[in-house]
Design a protein around this motif. Structure first.
Motif, PDB file in Angstrom:
ATOM      1  N   GLU A 264       0.918  -1.301   0.038  1.00 17.84           N
ATOM      2  CA  GLU A 264       0.067   0.116   0.106  1.00 17.84           C
ATOM      3  C   GLU A 264       0.773   1.201  -0.028  1.00 17.84           C
ATOM      4  OE1 GLU A 264      -3.123  -0.288   2.879  1.00 17.84           O
ATOM      5  OE2 GLU A 264      -4.006   1.802   2.399  1.00 17.84           O
ATOM      6  N   TRP A 265       1.789   0.982   0.712  1.00 20.16           N
ATOM      7  CA  TRP A 265       3.020   2.188   0.686  1.00 20.16           C
ATOM      8  C   TRP A 265       4.188   1.661   1.264  1.00 20.16           C
ATOM      9  CZ3 TRP A 265      -0.811   2.516   4.604  1.00 20.16           C
ATOM     10  CH2 TRP A 265      -0.641   2.290   5.978  1.00 20.16           C
TER      11      TRP A 265
ATOM     12  N   ALA B 150      -7.961   0.321   0.480  1.00 28.25           N
ATOM     13  CA  ALA B 150      -7.287  -0.523   0.017  1.00 28.25           C
ATOM     14  C   ALA B 150      -7.894  -1.830  -0.454  1.00 28.25           C
ATOM     15  CB  ALA B 150      -5.907  -0.848   0.653  1.00 28.25           C
TER      16      ALA B 150
ATOM     17  N   ARG C 220       2.522  -2.478   5.413  1.00 28.77           N
ATOM     18  CA  ARG C 220       2.122  -3.609   6.200  1.00 28.77           C
ATOM     19  C   ARG C 220       2.133  -5.048   5.792  1.00 28.77           C
ATOM     20  NH1 ARG C 220      -3.565  -1.750   8.566  1.00 28.77           N
ATOM     21  NH2 ARG C 220      -4.495  -2.938   6.684  1.00 28.77           N
TER      22      ARG C 220
END
Lengths: 408, 408, 408
Positions: free
Chosen positions: C139-140, C193, C158
């Protein structure tokens, strides 16, 4: 699990051989784990005057899902340890009734997996607080707050919400067959902390007391700060209206403005009192030549109580927490030897109460808790406190050590 | 686990004796836990017209590792409860196909141990949201935000991410053999909250409906605030283009400026619509003399739907959540009776929608969900809503109750 | 678990039939779970020149309670995968000794249930960082910081703290009997997400290399950003004073001001060095016509090393992390192909290093790690890097890509 031979020919021939039965119930390093285990003096073939047993079990349901506890019965006391919660002491029973410990609103023994320490601005620790003895440390301790480096330090550190990497039970095969339960708490965060605490709880069959022997080691190659408070908590049956506390201390002062009104009455307790909330006091303990200091709490009739012995070289300050609110809120008092008071870390650095630990250095913490179960036992314990005080009384200082009204 | 005698001589002689089979599958207080368990009417020796069964199992893999579910099949409906997630209702199937519930992007039934409610500025709840019925409470509910006291209140409270301390299954031994599953949710934080909710789900073999009977008790000695929304969510097959919702309400207003454009069309649904996101409406329910109010959702053909009955003395307001975004995003509508709307708590206090609960007081919440599986069932349910409305229509008020544009 | 027939008449008749033994050890979708499982070539009846085995087990104790690991021994290498931690690679052993990986202060393989990623202002990831290969995404990725939308992006995303929803082992029944372990990482948050990564690890018996084949799919109906760094970490025995790193790159620049002083010496390593902390460099890889680029790390004697092959169409940038601090602090270097550098996401958007993924689109990531266990293997690998460089050297640019001194 490894069972050492109990009484062996080798042991008889070699007096240096440590004669003890040792059981590793959990060991992360060797991936050892026993869900349920029990032993007693008969199974060990030990001819103890007092029968004893040690049992390990796993709890289920609600937030205690997956929590491991160890119950040690030495024939006099039944002590419940919580490996999953920093090897804390849940409570101590005598004759089937709790004698040390308290009734928290939190009823379950909460698995740390359900706790977010930084929640509620760093008060997540309160979701699990119900033990008789909680290790508040070792990376930091005290009230939550943003430290000088911008990091939120959550209430009372992380140790109590750290599952022990080790559960080792050792029973001496020589009278008086002392029982020791060892644990290991790792506070390891890459670039932040590398603190390991070897915990030990020891008790001897037939005795009314037990001891803690913890060794904190800084495994980093850099000096680090550390803090620890042994947050020891007592409710009924010892705590009641008219109960009294004694401490060998040179000085006592209120933690904050609210506690000023209770300073004069610091040694006595109210019954459960609505809207009392909590009053906290900071004490400066005094000790004998070896650094040993004492505090005693006893009931109104002075025939039931607890004595705590700690060492001021290890734990130089003492916090007294009086939470004589209503029964449902948690009627309890805390007697808390520590390196530090309960202020946030940033307020304790100027007080010199945030000690450092060198690379590879170890710090020892030894405490002995004695159940006082008779008038004479209480009288003797109070006398021991007074002997340390000599002709002095505990000086009452009305100004808090930290002016929290000026803190943002 | 305790199995009460089914049909006993004692029961025959003593009509006051509760004739039911009761099974405790999990109980934190007594450290009871069964990993897998199943029973049906035959094993119980009950001569039910409709066969029924209740099964409890543990899930594994990914974020559903360790989640317990209970599947109740009453011969008409198959309902999956999630003790590990606040005894929520995952979904309801009929003839092997889901009839109540929705397809969330979140596919697994997420164990709360993987959820950090305060993450993403208090949106952590969204990591696990996929149930048909979610308890949003009880310490607080609503959108995340920093409350007046400086504490972040995370989205929709903590109950749904609290594992039940109890799983008790009770089957009446007298026709119609009603099945009840009880749970217990503890929201206990020292000095902060002492709320316990006894949850009960009940269903009767052969029926197309089920009920919730929850009892929230404030076990603290101080008055406390509480909030609850029964967040009930429906996707396909009921929700579709042309589906309609009916509610016995005096008034409806948009939650925010974005929802203003949808106010006139509040009763009808679009099909999956890209960029729709969500529109939320606040309704003021009206009720019969006993406080019973109704809402109905049905499909385009008006031959499939769901009726919700709730009590406005317990749950005075109703939120309508229209999330008719695309299928992958979660095409769903929520019909949500509550003490409160979905605003952050600080915005609801001025509206009088943050009720208080006295020490020892209990609050009851009763809801009944009925599956409408025929044209006549839908027609009757809509008629019941219209009967409550009388000659009035739901007044459309274009101004939101809270001006969120002025909120920081 | 499903065991396909090994050598069957059908397979002999039908060459298109995939001849492989496939074992599903964990699958959240079908609630499949095996706590312990092991297989080897003999049990499979495969006449492999090199014996091999695959074992799955669950770990216990401390913070590794409940962690699943898979140990694959291909006769040359023993690789430990961690399904519970994003299918990361813990380490790689050869002849019983670790050859790839490092000694982190974090010793246990930490279950994500004990990690709060947002703790310490987003540094919670450091509580578990000790693997040889960590997926930092999807996600990042990058350093923690508050993104432009006000959300804290915690360190490195994550994925690594997401338990795999799937563990599938596939062994080809045709020589050379390639072993594949598949996983599935879900990053699903309602409205935020809907990213799913199918991970695959493959290794062939008797070979000194292994590959990663990951497929990230955006299951949302909206375009999304994504980022990934394959954080690959090496300590002793390869890393030592005089070890060298080679990368096919057009340019290298320091990550921040501190790294400027190390720019000239980027290819060589110091021994464990107190107060070194870490220096980070940003490289722009170059590749062959197919996008394949190379990096090589080898020891001082140039007879032991590791080669990493990655594809610049998939992973266009390369981070070099030199953490040659003391042994206790974690003496380690990271070679990290990625979509992005290690800056916080908000600093990478202006650099064009926060790619997007369309609804339903899949992105592939393929990496091959080769253990170089001889002088000639090292020489050949370095030559391959130099072939890609042609007559060019890696240009040293002294100004960091992002001026962090101006960042708040």
């Amino acid at each position: 699990m490894r069972i050492k031979p109990l009484i062996t020919a080798l042991a008889l021939l070699s007096p240096c051989y440590a004669q003890s039965a040792e059981f590793t119930l959990t060991d992360a390093a060797s991936n050892t784990y026993l869900e349920h285990w029990k032993i007693d003096n008969q199974q060990l073939g030990l001819n103890s005057k007092t029968p004893f047993s040690i049992e390990k079990m796993r709890l289920h349901g609600g937030k205690q899902e997956g929590v491991d506890v160890i119950i040690i019965n030495n024939g006099e006391l039944e002590v419940t340890l919580i490996p999953t919660r920093g090897m804390g002491i849940f409570n101590v029973k005598k004759d089937g009734k709790r004698i040390l410990g308290w009734n928290s609103p939190v009823k379950e023994i909460v698995n740390p997996v359900y706790i977010d320490l930084e929640s509620r601005n760093g008060l997540g620790w309160l979701d699990g607080f119900n033990e008789m003895m909680v290790r508040c440390g070792y990376e930091w301790t005290g009230h939550p707050g943003v430290d000088d480096n911008g990091q939120l330090l959550s209430l009372h550190g992380r140790a109590q919400n750290t599952p022990s990497s080790l559960i080792k039970v050792n029973i001496s095969e020589q009278a008086p067959y002392t029982i020791t339960v060892e644990g290991q708490l790792s506070e390891k965060t890459f670039k932040k902390a590398n603190l390991v605490t070897q915990t030990a709880f020891s008790i001897t069959p037939g005795e009314n007391r037990f001891s803690i022997h913890d060794v904190l080691t800084n495994q980093a190659d850099y000096k680090d700060e550390y803090q620890i408070i042994y947050h020891s908590n007592y409710g009924q049956p010892i705590l009641e209206q008219g109960a009294k506390v004694y401490a060998a201390a040179s000085e006592i002062s209120p933690f904050n403005d609210y506690a000023k009104q209770g300073l004069a009455y610091w040694q006595t307790y109210l019954g459960p009192t609505k809207n009392y909330d909590e009053m906290v006091f900071n004490l400066k303990p005094i000790a004998d030549a070896n650094g040993n200091s004492l505090a005693v709490l006893h009931n109104k009739a002075a025939n039931l109580g607890v004595e705590m012995q700690f060492n001021t070289h290890q734990l130089p300050v003492l916090t007294l927490w009086k939470n004589t609110d209503t029964l449902q809120q948690g009627y309890v008092t805390g007697i808390e030897p520590g390196t530090s008071y309960a202020y946030n870390t940033k307020f304790q650095r100027p007080l010199g109460l945030v000690p450092t630990i060198n690379p590879g250095e170890s710090k020892h913490f030894d405490l002995t808790y004695t159940v006082l179960d008779s008038k004479s036992a209480v009288t003797n314990a109070v006398k021991a406190v007074n002997d340390l005080l000599g002709n002095n009384s505990v000086k009452q200082v009305s100004t808090p050590l930290v002016d929290l009204t000026k803190a943002e």
